[in-house]
Motif scaffolding. Structure first.
Motif, PDB file in Angstrom:
ATOM      1  N   ALA A   5       8.458  -3.336  -4.979  1.00  0.00           N
ATOM      2  CA  ALA A   5       8.805  -2.085  -5.373  1.00  0.00           C
ATOM      3  C   ALA A   5       8.015  -1.667  -6.481  1.00  0.00           C
ATOM      4  CB  ALA A   5      10.060  -2.027  -5.506  1.00  0.00           C
ATOM      5  N   ARG A   6       7.847  -2.656  -7.553  1.00  0.00           N
ATOM      6  CA  ARG A   6       7.318  -2.272  -8.698  1.00  0.00           C
ATOM      7  C   ARG A   6       5.532  -1.776  -8.337  1.00  0.00           C
ATOM      8  NH1 ARG A   6       9.733  -7.045 -10.440  1.00  0.00           N
ATOM      9  NH2 ARG A   6      11.741  -6.521 -10.896  1.00  0.00           N
ATOM     10  N   HIS A   7       5.044  -2.561  -7.550  1.00  0.00           N
ATOM     11  CA  HIS A   7       3.593  -2.148  -7.041  1.00  0.00           C
ATOM     12  C   HIS A   7       3.612  -0.696  -6.271  1.00  0.00           C
ATOM     13  CE1 HIS A   7       1.657  -5.909  -7.949  1.00  0.00           C
ATOM     14  NE2 HIS A   7       2.260  -6.535  -7.096  1.00  0.00           N
ATOM     15  N   ALA A   8       4.549  -0.382  -5.527  1.00  0.00           N
ATOM     16  CA  ALA A   8       4.846   0.850  -5.052  1.00  0.00           C
ATOM     17  C   ALA A   8       4.806   1.974  -6.064  1.00  0.00           C
ATOM     18  CB  ALA A   8       5.974   1.138  -4.293  1.00  0.00           C
TER      19      ALA A   8
ATOM     20  N   GLU B 293      -0.058  -7.482 -11.596  1.00  0.00           N
ATOM     21  CA  GLU B 293       0.859  -8.297 -11.193  1.00  0.00           C
ATOM     22  C   GLU B 293       1.722  -8.833 -12.272  1.00  0.00           C
ATOM     23  OE1 GLU B 293       1.384  -9.228  -8.165  1.00  0.00           O
ATOM     24  OE2 GLU B 293      -0.347  -8.575  -6.915  1.00  0.00           O
ATOM     25  N   ARG B 294       1.440  -9.052 -13.323  1.00  0.00           N
ATOM     26  CA  ARG B 294       2.085  -9.246 -14.577  1.00  0.00           C
ATOM     27  C   ARG B 294       3.246  -7.981 -14.737  1.00  0.00           C
ATOM     28  NH1 ARG B 294       0.648 -13.877 -16.691  1.00  0.00           N
ATOM     29  NH2 ARG B 294       1.883 -13.536 -18.527  1.00  0.00           N
ATOM     30  N   ALA B 295       2.681  -6.921 -14.640  1.00  0.00           N
ATOM     31  CA  ALA B 295       3.623  -5.811 -14.743  1.00  0.00           C
ATOM     32  C   ALA B 295       4.873  -5.798 -13.578  1.00  0.00           C
ATOM     33  CB  ALA B 295       3.264  -4.510 -15.075  1.00  0.00           C
ATOM     34  N   ALA B 296       4.412  -6.364 -12.304  1.00  0.00           N
ATOM     35  CA  ALA B 296       5.073  -6.405 -11.211  1.00  0.00           C
ATOM     36  C   ALA B 296       6.158  -7.781 -11.238  1.00  0.00           C
ATOM     37  CB  ALA B 296       4.551  -6.292 -10.055  1.00  0.00           C
ATOM     38  N   GLY B 297       5.903  -8.475 -12.102  1.00  0.00           N
ATOM     39  CA  GLY B 297       6.787  -9.674 -12.364  1.00  0.00           C
ATOM     40  C   GLY B 297       6.296 -10.939 -11.465  1.00  0.00           C
TER      41      GLY B 297
ATOM     42  N   ILE C 228       0.898  -1.084   0.130  1.00  0.00           N
ATOM     43  CA  ILE C 228      -0.008   0.190  -0.041  1.00  0.00           C
ATOM     44  C   ILE C 228       0.848   1.219   0.121  1.00  0.00           C
ATOM     45  CG2 ILE C 228      -1.801   1.500   0.950  1.00  0.00           C
ATOM     46  CD1 ILE C 228      -2.904  -1.515   0.454  1.00  0.00           C
ATOM     47  N   GLY C 229       0.767   2.080  -1.242  1.00  0.00           N
ATOM     48  CA  GLY C 229       1.953   3.000  -1.099  1.00  0.00           C
ATOM     49  C   GLY C 229       3.335   2.326  -1.108  1.00  0.00           C
TER      50      GLY C 229
END
Length: 135
Positions: free
Chosen positions: A79-82, A118-122, A54-55
């Motif tokens: 970190a990619r989710h952030a 999720e795919r973009a975050a790996g 979250i953030g």
């Protein structure tokens, strides 16, 4: 980029929301790699994932040492989710993510495999399998 993300996620209120949830869940918060705040031992109910971001706050019910032991690149994934929280302007990311998780669940039987975030975050970095979508 880390400094920009930290300031942006503070201003867009996603990191304060993450800190609030971590505090409500009585987690221990400490600094981590990629400018993330790691919240261990969170007692809030979670989806069946090892961690949730979250953030700039990454929450887990367990310990990050154990999680990183099983998935060495999981904090890169988080970190990619952030970064995604920043790109989506903070709180609007949450309904977008939930929509994609629901769509993925309908399409593939898994909330992560077909989820564009999720795919973009790996997927592999996050410890998710990458089976073909169910028809």
């Amino acid at each position: 980029m880390v400094r920009l993300r930290r300031v942006g996620n503070l201003l867009n209120l996603s990191t304060p929301l993450g800190v609030l949830l971590a505090t409500a869940g009585r987690a221990r918060i400490r600094g981590g790699p990629h400018g993330l705040l790691l919240a261990e031992g969170c007692r809030l109910p979670f989806p069946d994932a090892g961690a949730m971001t979250i953030g700039d706050v990454v929450l887990t019910t367990g310990r990050f040492g154990d999680l990183v032991g099983r998935f060495p690149r999981v904090l890169d994934h988080e970190a990619r989710h952030a970064d995604q929280w920043l790109r989506w302007g903070g709180l609007p990311f949450l309904p977008a993510y939930l929509f994609c998780a629901g769509w993925s669940l309908l399409r593939t039987g898994d909330r992560a495999v077909g989820n564009r975030f999720e795919r973009a975050a790996g997927l592999a970095d996050g410890g998710y399998p990458d089976p073909p979508p169910r028809r």
